[in-house]
Write an enzyme that holds these catalytic residues in place. Structure first.
Site, short mmCIF file in Angstrom:
data_model
loop_
_atom_site.label_atom_id
_atom_site.label_comp_id
_atom_site.label_asym_id
_atom_site.label_seq_id
_atom_site.Cartn_x
_atom_site.Cartn_y
_atom_site.Cartn_z
N LYS A 268 31.38 25.25 46.08
CA LYS A 268 32.21 26.40 45.69
C LYS A 268 32.33 27.39 46.84
O LYS A 268 31.33 27.86 47.38
CB LYS A 268 31.60 27.11 44.48
N ASP B 129 37.02 29.38 44.64
CA ASP B 129 36.85 30.42 43.61
C ASP B 129 37.50 31.73 44.07
O ASP B 129 36.82 32.72 44.31
CB ASP B 129 35.32 30.58 43.40
N LYS C 184 39.97 33.36 42.37
CA LYS C 184 40.35 34.17 41.19
C LYS C 184 41.63 34.98 41.41
O LYS C 184 41.63 36.20 41.34
CB LYS C 184 39.22 35.14 40.82
N PHE C 185 42.74 34.27 41.64
CA PHE C 185 44.01 34.97 41.86
C PHE C 185 44.44 35.72 40.60
O PHE C 185 44.32 35.22 39.49
CB PHE C 185 45.12 33.99 42.25
N HIS C 186 44.97 36.93 40.81
CA HIS C 186 45.50 37.74 39.70
C HIS C 186 46.54 38.68 40.31
O HIS C 186 46.20 39.69 40.92
CB HIS C 186 44.33 38.55 39.07
N ASP C 187 47.81 38.31 40.14
CA ASP C 187 48.86 39.11 40.77
C ASP C 187 50.17 38.83 40.03
O ASP C 187 50.16 38.11 39.02
CB ASP C 187 48.96 38.72 42.27
N ILE C 188 51.28 39.35 40.54
CA ILE C 188 52.55 39.00 39.91
C ILE C 188 52.77 37.50 40.13
O ILE C 188 52.25 36.94 41.10
CB ILE C 188 53.74 39.84 40.46
N PRO C 189 53.52 36.84 39.22
CA PRO C 189 53.65 35.39 39.32
C PRO C 189 54.09 34.90 40.70
O PRO C 189 53.54 33.93 41.23
CB PRO C 189 54.69 35.06 38.24
N ASN C 190 55.04 35.59 41.32
CA ASN C 190 55.54 35.13 42.62
C ASN C 190 54.44 35.11 43.69
O ASN C 190 54.32 34.16 44.46
CB ASN C 190 56.70 36.06 43.05
N THR D 181 31.64 37.62 33.27
CA THR D 181 30.38 37.86 32.55
C THR D 181 29.80 39.24 32.87
O THR D 181 28.91 39.71 32.19
CB THR D 181 29.33 36.77 32.86
N GLY E 49 23.71 28.19 42.65
CA GLY E 49 23.58 28.74 43.99
C GLY E 49 22.14 28.77 44.44
O GLY E 49 21.59 27.76 44.91
N ARG E 50 21.50 29.92 44.27
CA ARG E 50 20.17 30.17 44.85
C ARG E 50 19.08 29.16 44.51
O ARG E 50 18.25 28.88 45.38
CB ARG E 50 19.74 31.60 44.51
O1 C5P Z 1 22.81 31.92 42.91
P1 C5P Z 1 23.46 31.70 41.57
O2 C5P Z 1 23.16 30.34 40.97
O3 C5P Z 1 23.18 32.83 40.62
O4 C5P Z 1 25.02 31.71 41.92
C1 C5P Z 1 26.00 31.55 40.94
C2 C5P Z 1 27.37 31.52 41.55
O5 C5P Z 1 28.31 31.56 40.49
C3 C5P Z 1 27.68 32.73 42.44
O6 C5P Z 1 28.60 32.30 43.45
C4 C5P Z 1 28.34 33.70 41.50
O7 C5P Z 1 29.22 34.57 42.13
C5 C5P Z 1 29.11 32.74 40.57
N1 C5P Z 1 29.40 33.30 39.25
C6 C5P Z 1 28.42 33.73 38.37
N2 C5P Z 1 28.76 34.24 37.15
C7 C5P Z 1 30.05 34.31 36.81
C8 C5P Z 1 31.05 33.87 37.66
C9 C5P Z 1 30.68 33.37 38.90
O8 C5P Z 1 27.23 33.65 38.68
N3 C5P Z 1 30.35 34.77 35.62
#
Ligand code: C5P
Length: 249
Positions: A45, A72, A74-80, A136, A227-228
């Site tokens: 990602k 990732d 996350k586009f959010h704009d006018i459709p064009n 979230t 991630g981590r």
């Molecule tokens: O390190 P960790 O496992 O917490 O990373 C989770 C990844 O998922 C990060 O890139 C974080 O920005 C992304 N993410 C999230 N919760 C969301 C949307 C995206 O943790 N609701």
């Protein structure tokens, strides 16, 4: 097109389900991580921090490494505008990318159409389009007081997921907690990608509503973003392997 359909219909194995978040600051770090993990995980990602640092050059480098990418952005704009950005992403052969469902039906449709056309022209697979429902980080209080939406978060998530599906999106990004209501309203033929995953042996970090990889799959998710627990592990390959095993249910 086939790729998208495959992802929705095929039973994924543990490795294919695992998406590693490249939450590192530089292209050098990202490529090093990919080289190290590409045999253990299904996808990587690329988020806004890394992308704004590296630009599309990173996507081209990842393509050279044949590393499947979830962009990732996350586009959010006018459709064009959303369509123009989606075209740029679509032609780079990423596996998945996303837009905010709140951009509405026309934006989702035009983004997908542009990404598909660009992928076809570049002769790369069409990307899976995901919609972000409610972040979230948005609590019930923020939803109601700041945004003036009085419905319950779960209800808004489900409504946006239905909108995304009706507008042609292939799936959504959703917390594990929201997966059951989305499956209930939409069924199986819809990709769900879930972050906030922690194996029982890993630290929680700043994630609040975590679930284990195994539980996420039993709740009905298709892909998990981790991630981590992997990127900060002493042995990153081993951490990835153990999580992929847990996802093989
Ligand atoms: O390190 P960790 O496992 O917490 O990373 C989770 C990844 O998922 C990060 O890139 C974080 O920005 C992304 N993410 C999230 N919760 C969301 C949307 C995206 O943790 N609701």
């Amino acid at each position: 097109m086939q790729k998208v359909e495959e992802a929705k219909m095929t039973q994924l194995n543990g490795k294919e389900r695992l998406i590693v978040a490249l939450d590192v600051p530089t292209m050098f770090d990202a490529l090093k991580l990919v080289e190290e993990l590409k045999d253990e995980v299904g996808m990587f990602k690329v988020g806004l921090e890394l992308f704004t640092h590296c630009g599309t050059k990173l996507l081209d480098e990842l393509k050279k490494l044949e590393a499947p990418v979830f962009f990732d952005g996350k586009f959010h704009d006018i459709p064009n505008t959303a369509a123009a950005a989606s075209r740029e992403i679509g032609r780079r052969g990423v596996q998945m990318f996303n837009v905010h469902a709140q951009g509405g039906s026309e934006m989702i449709r035009t983004a997908q159409k542009a990404a598909h056309e660009a992928a076809d022209e570049a002769k790369v697979p069409r990307p899976i389009l995901l919609a972000v429902t409610v972040l979230t980080s948005i609590s019930q209080e923020i939803l109601t007081k700041d945004l003036g939406i009085t419905d319950k978060v779960d209800e808004v998530v489900a409504r946006y997921a239905v909108l995304a599906k009706a507008s042609g999106a292939d799936g959504v990004v959703a917390s594990a907690k929201e997966v059951p209501i989305i499956r209930e309203r939409i069924g199986k033929d819809f990709v769900i990608v879930t972050p906030g995953i922690r194996p029982s042996w890993a630290a929680e970090d700043d994630q609040k509503r975590i679930v284990t990889p195994k539980d996420a799959v039993s709740m009905g998710t298709d892909y998990v973003v981790v991630g981590r627990p992997i990127t900060r592990a002493n042995d990153r390959k081993d951490a990835a392997k153990r999580i992929a095993e847990e996802l093989s249910v």
